[in-house]
Design an enzyme around this catalytic site. Sequence first.
Site, PDB file in Angstrom:
ATOM      1  N   THR A  34      55.355 126.492  83.808  1.00  0.00           N
ATOM      2  CA  THR A  34      56.715 127.008  83.955  1.00  0.00           C
ATOM      3  C   THR A  34      57.740 126.075  83.323  1.00  0.00           C
ATOM      4  O   THR A  34      57.518 124.855  83.259  1.00  0.00           O
ATOM      5  CB  THR A  34      57.037 127.171  85.459  1.00  0.00           C
ATOM      6  N   ASP A  35      58.875 126.630  82.920  1.00  0.00           N
ATOM      7  CA  ASP A  35      59.957 125.777  82.386  1.00  0.00           C
ATOM      8  C   ASP A  35      60.536 124.872  83.464  1.00  0.00           C
ATOM      9  O   ASP A  35      61.224 123.893  83.159  1.00  0.00           O
ATOM     10  CB  ASP A  35      61.059 126.633  81.740  1.00  0.00           C
ATOM     11  N   GLU A  36      60.262 125.191  84.750  1.00  0.00           N
ATOM     12  CA  GLU A  36      60.854 124.382  85.827  1.00  0.00           C
ATOM     13  C   GLU A  36      60.333 122.951  85.827  1.00  0.00           C
ATOM     14  O   GLU A  36      60.951 122.075  86.444  1.00  0.00           O
ATOM     15  CB  GLU A  36      60.613 125.042  87.189  1.00  0.00           C
ATOM     16  N   TYR A  72      57.810 122.978  94.387  1.00  0.00           N
ATOM     17  CA  TYR A  72      57.075 123.914  93.515  1.00  0.00           C
ATOM     18  C   TYR A  72      56.909 123.325  92.120  1.00  0.00           C
ATOM     19  O   TYR A  72      55.792 123.226  91.589  1.00  0.00           O
ATOM     20  CB  TYR A  72      57.809 125.263  93.443  1.00  0.00           C
ATOM     21  N   LYS A 113      53.579 122.061  89.939  1.00  0.00           N
ATOM     22  CA  LYS A 113      53.196 122.614  88.627  1.00  0.00           C
ATOM     23  C   LYS A 113      53.132 121.495  87.578  1.00  0.00           C
ATOM     24  O   LYS A 113      52.246 121.493  86.715  1.00  0.00           O
ATOM     25  CB  LYS A 113      54.193 123.690  88.186  1.00  0.00           C
TER      26      LYS A 113
HETATM   27  P1  NAD Z   1      52.686 135.542  92.214  1.00  0.00           P
HETATM   28  O1  NAD Z   1      53.093 134.737  93.396  1.00  0.00           O
HETATM   29  O2  NAD Z   1      53.210 136.929  92.071  1.00  0.00           O
HETATM   30  O3  NAD Z   1      51.084 135.643  92.147  1.00  0.00           O
HETATM   31  C1  NAD Z   1      50.252 134.548  92.390  1.00  0.00           C
HETATM   32  C2  NAD Z   1      48.836 135.057  92.572  1.00  0.00           C
HETATM   33  O4  NAD Z   1      47.982 133.918  92.784  1.00  0.00           O
HETATM   34  C3  NAD Z   1      48.657 135.987  93.772  1.00  0.00           C
HETATM   35  O5  NAD Z   1      47.887 137.107  93.404  1.00  0.00           O
HETATM   36  C4  NAD Z   1      47.918 135.125  94.786  1.00  0.00           C
HETATM   37  O6  NAD Z   1      47.076 135.864  95.652  1.00  0.00           O
HETATM   38  C5  NAD Z   1      47.122 134.202  93.870  1.00  0.00           C
HETATM   39  N1  NAD Z   1      46.790 132.937  94.548  1.00  0.00           N
HETATM   40  C6  NAD Z   1      47.619 132.120  95.216  1.00  0.00           C
HETATM   41  N2  NAD Z   1      46.941 131.066  95.729  1.00  0.00           N
HETATM   42  C7  NAD Z   1      45.646 131.230  95.338  1.00  0.00           C
HETATM   43  C8  NAD Z   1      44.459 130.477  95.546  1.00  0.00           C
HETATM   44  N3  NAD Z   1      44.462 129.344  96.273  1.00  0.00           N
HETATM   45  N4  NAD Z   1      43.308 130.910  94.981  1.00  0.00           N
HETATM   46  C9  NAD Z   1      43.282 132.062  94.242  1.00  0.00           C
HETATM   47  N5  NAD Z   1      44.386 132.838  94.052  1.00  0.00           N
HETATM   48  C10 NAD Z   1      45.547 132.423  94.594  1.00  0.00           C
HETATM   49  O7  NAD Z   1      53.052 134.634  90.961  1.00  0.00           O
HETATM   50  P2  NAD Z   1      53.571 135.053  89.504  1.00  0.00           P
HETATM   51  O8  NAD Z   1      55.041 135.172  89.536  1.00  0.00           O
HETATM   52  O9  NAD Z   1      52.750 136.179  89.019  1.00  0.00           O
HETATM   53  O10 NAD Z   1      53.210 133.720  88.690  1.00  0.00           O
HETATM   54  C11 NAD Z   1      51.936 133.561  88.091  1.00  0.00           C
HETATM   55  C12 NAD Z   1      51.893 132.225  87.380  1.00  0.00           C
HETATM   56  O11 NAD Z   1      52.916 132.153  86.393  1.00  0.00           O
HETATM   57  C13 NAD Z   1      52.111 131.031  88.292  1.00  0.00           C
HETATM   58  O12 NAD Z   1      51.264 129.982  87.885  1.00  0.00           O
HETATM   59  C14 NAD Z   1      53.572 130.654  88.053  1.00  0.00           C
HETATM   60  O13 NAD Z   1      53.789 129.276  88.287  1.00  0.00           O
HETATM   61  C15 NAD Z   1      53.713 130.999  86.595  1.00  0.00           C
HETATM   62  N6  NAD Z   1      55.066 131.358  86.137  1.00  0.00           N
HETATM   63  C16 NAD Z   1      55.784 132.319  86.797  1.00  0.00           C
HETATM   64  C17 NAD Z   1      57.036 132.691  86.307  1.00  0.00           C
HETATM   65  C18 NAD Z   1      57.844 133.769  86.973  1.00  0.00           C
HETATM   66  O14 NAD Z   1      58.987 133.993  86.587  1.00  0.00           O
HETATM   67  N7  NAD Z   1      57.331 134.490  87.967  1.00  0.00           N
HETATM   68  C19 NAD Z   1      57.549 132.061  85.171  1.00  0.00           C
HETATM   69  C20 NAD Z   1      56.800 131.053  84.542  1.00  0.00           C
HETATM   70  C21 NAD Z   1      55.550 130.725  85.030  1.00  0.00           C
HETATM   71  O1  DAU Z   2      61.761 129.572  85.563  1.00  0.00           O
HETATM   72  C1  DAU Z   2      60.492 130.035  85.882  1.00  0.00           C
HETATM   73  C2  DAU Z   2      60.376 130.211  87.379  1.00  0.00           C
HETATM   74  O2  DAU Z   2      61.160 131.352  87.705  1.00  0.00           O
HETATM   75  C3  DAU Z   2      58.940 130.388  87.858  1.00  0.00           C
HETATM   76  O3  DAU Z   2      58.214 129.219  87.585  1.00  0.00           O
HETATM   77  C4  DAU Z   2      58.897 130.693  89.361  1.00  0.00           C
HETATM   78  O4  DAU Z   2      57.562 130.972  89.762  1.00  0.00           O
HETATM   79  C5  DAU Z   2      59.760 131.916  89.610  1.00  0.00           C
HETATM   80  O5  DAU Z   2      59.818 132.165  91.006  1.00  0.00           O
HETATM   81  C6  DAU Z   2      61.178 131.700  89.076  1.00  0.00           C
HETATM   82  O6  DAU Z   2      61.858 130.670  89.825  1.00  0.00           O
HETATM   83  P1  DAU Z   2      63.390 130.818  90.286  1.00  0.00           P
HETATM   84  O7  DAU Z   2      63.621 129.978  91.471  1.00  0.00           O
HETATM   85  O8  DAU Z   2      64.299 130.657  89.125  1.00  0.00           O
HETATM   86  O9  DAU Z   2      63.375 132.397  90.677  1.00  0.00           O
HETATM   87  P2  DAU Z   2      64.061 133.204  91.879  1.00  0.00           P
HETATM   88  O10 DAU Z   2      63.939 134.644  91.548  1.00  0.00           O
HETATM   89  O11 DAU Z   2      63.614 132.732  93.218  1.00  0.00           O
HETATM   90  O12 DAU Z   2      65.593 132.789  91.724  1.00  0.00           O
HETATM   91  C7  DAU Z   2      66.299 133.059  90.526  1.00  0.00           C
HETATM   92  C8  DAU Z   2      67.713 132.523  90.716  1.00  0.00           C
HETATM   93  O13 DAU Z   2      68.389 133.319  91.679  1.00  0.00           O
HETATM   94  C9  DAU Z   2      67.766 131.117  91.254  1.00  0.00           C
HETATM   95  O14 DAU Z   2      68.874 130.431  90.681  1.00  0.00           O
HETATM   96  C10 DAU Z   2      67.970 131.294  92.749  1.00  0.00           C
HETATM   97  C11 DAU Z   2      68.802 132.555  92.823  1.00  0.00           C
HETATM   98  N1  DAU Z   2      68.591 133.419  93.988  1.00  0.00           N
HETATM   99  C12 DAU Z   2      67.313 133.766  94.301  1.00  0.00           C
HETATM  100  C13 DAU Z   2      67.049 134.586  95.373  1.00  0.00           C
HETATM  101  C14 DAU Z   2      65.642 134.968  95.740  1.00  0.00           C
HETATM  102  C15 DAU Z   2      69.672 133.898  94.710  1.00  0.00           C
HETATM  103  O15 DAU Z   2      70.856 133.587  94.412  1.00  0.00           O
HETATM  104  N2  DAU Z   2      69.414 134.703  95.786  1.00  0.00           N
HETATM  105  C16 DAU Z   2      68.151 135.068  96.154  1.00  0.00           C
HETATM  106  O16 DAU Z   2      67.987 135.786  97.181  1.00  0.00           O
END
Ligand code: NAD
Ligand code: DAU
Length: 337
Positions: free
Chosen positions: A125-127, A150, A154
């Site tokens: 992730t970019d985080e 988190y 990562k």
């Molecule tokens: P998500 O939370 O929707 O899904 C995570 C999945 O992993 C779920 O199906 C869960 O059951 C499975 N999981 C969790 N713990 C596990 C374990 N111990 N063993 C096996 N499976 C397990 O997450 P997402 O948003 O789909 O993110 C997927 C990946 O992409 C993550 O690695 C996250 O860090 C990365 N990522 C997410 C975003 C985003 O915006 N959502 C952006 C950049 C990177």
């Molecule tokens: O940047 C990549 C990341 O993006 C991934 O690695 C993470 O898995 C994914 O969850 C996401 O992280 P963020 O924390 O940026 O996403 P989230 O949707 O939780 O929040 C987006 C922005 O909105 C953040 O600045 C927090 C804010 N927010 C979020 C929620 C859930 C609110 O203001 N209100 C809310 O209820």
Amino acid sequence: MPTVLITGGAGFIGSNFVRHLLATDPAVQIVNFDALTYAGNLANLRDLDGHPRHTFVRGDVTSRDDVRGAMQRGVTDVIHFAAESHVDRSIHDSGPFVRTNVLGTQVLLDAAREFQVSKYVQVSTDEVYGSLGATGLFTEETPLHPNSPYSASKAGADLLVQAYQHTFGLPAVITRCSNNYGPYQLPEKLIPLFVTNLLADQQVPVYGDGQQVRDWIHVLDHCRGVEAAWRRGAPGEVYNFGGRCEMANLDLTLLLLKLLGKPETLIKYVADRLGHDRRYAIDCTKAERELGWAPQVKFDAGLAETIGWYKANTAWVATIKNKDYLSYYEKQYGKRG
Ligand code: NAD
Ligand code: DAU
């Protein structure tokens, strides 16, 4: 014919990736390995029931036995999506994040070595880069500076991947993507939470002043990037993916209100997230240059399609919203909406 172990394939991005790869590559076999935590949902894969090239295996990435059992299904490649993914939850309790994201990655890396995979992709992730000021972009050279439990977990996983690549010659690449949106995203994250709340005429909780900036990318663009990194990424390299779509949370909230025809009185300002990163923005020119990838989905079109998906999938939303995970912010800060 590659047999790819896809971890986390019942989650948001993983399920989109499984569907994308099966549809675009008639030669690929997928072993979909997922623990089905609160975030994993077999309903995300319902349309793939009985698919001849998709096998679902329930297992935990922290379990050596579970992982080895899945690898023994002829796995040639590993793409690792499984993670605890929600920042607010990591602030409430970092334990599961360290276990799954760090220890789980180590277990998977050992299995990837043992089974001599052709390629290992770490979906990061970019985080991990921390937070930007008003200007500038994250490049692959930006030093790691994770700020939340988190992102620290990562970043720890990324360092392990780089160490295994350096020490053992594991053919590993790392991808780092910005904020995804699209179908099947759990309504604990901003876009699906706000869309589903607004569709039910409920308030939307904006953290702090709402001026935090995120760079939004459609999940299919991320999936195409991960696929490109798997096929063409050079071992030891990192590739950033982003949508070139920076937006402040409050502007995004106002856009969602407009698209859904709802009043601004539904905005509720709540206490800020602890240690909240102010701005993320990605420089993805390396992926464009070296992988031939580029984001394709325009934000307006992708957002409209995503809203349409949540409107059309009320049964999916209803089951999801009955789960207890939505209470994490409340446990941290009290009631919010
Ligand atoms: P998500 O939370 O929707 O899904 C995570 C999945 O992993 C779920 O199906 C869960 O059951 C499975 N999981 C969790 N713990 C596990 C374990 N111990 N063993 C096996 N499976 C397990 O997450 P997402 O948003 O789909 O993110 C997927 C990946 O992409 C993550 O690695 C996250 O860090 C990365 N990522 C997410 C975003 C985003 O915006 N959502 C952006 C950049 C990177
Ligand atoms: O940047 C990549 C990341 O993006 C991934 O690695 C993470 O898995 C994914 O969850 C996401 O992280 P963020 O924390 O940026 O996403 P989230 O949707 O939780 O929040 C987006 C922005 O909105 C953040 O600045 C927090 C804010 N927010 C979020 C929620 C859930 C609110 O203001 N209100 C809310 O209820």
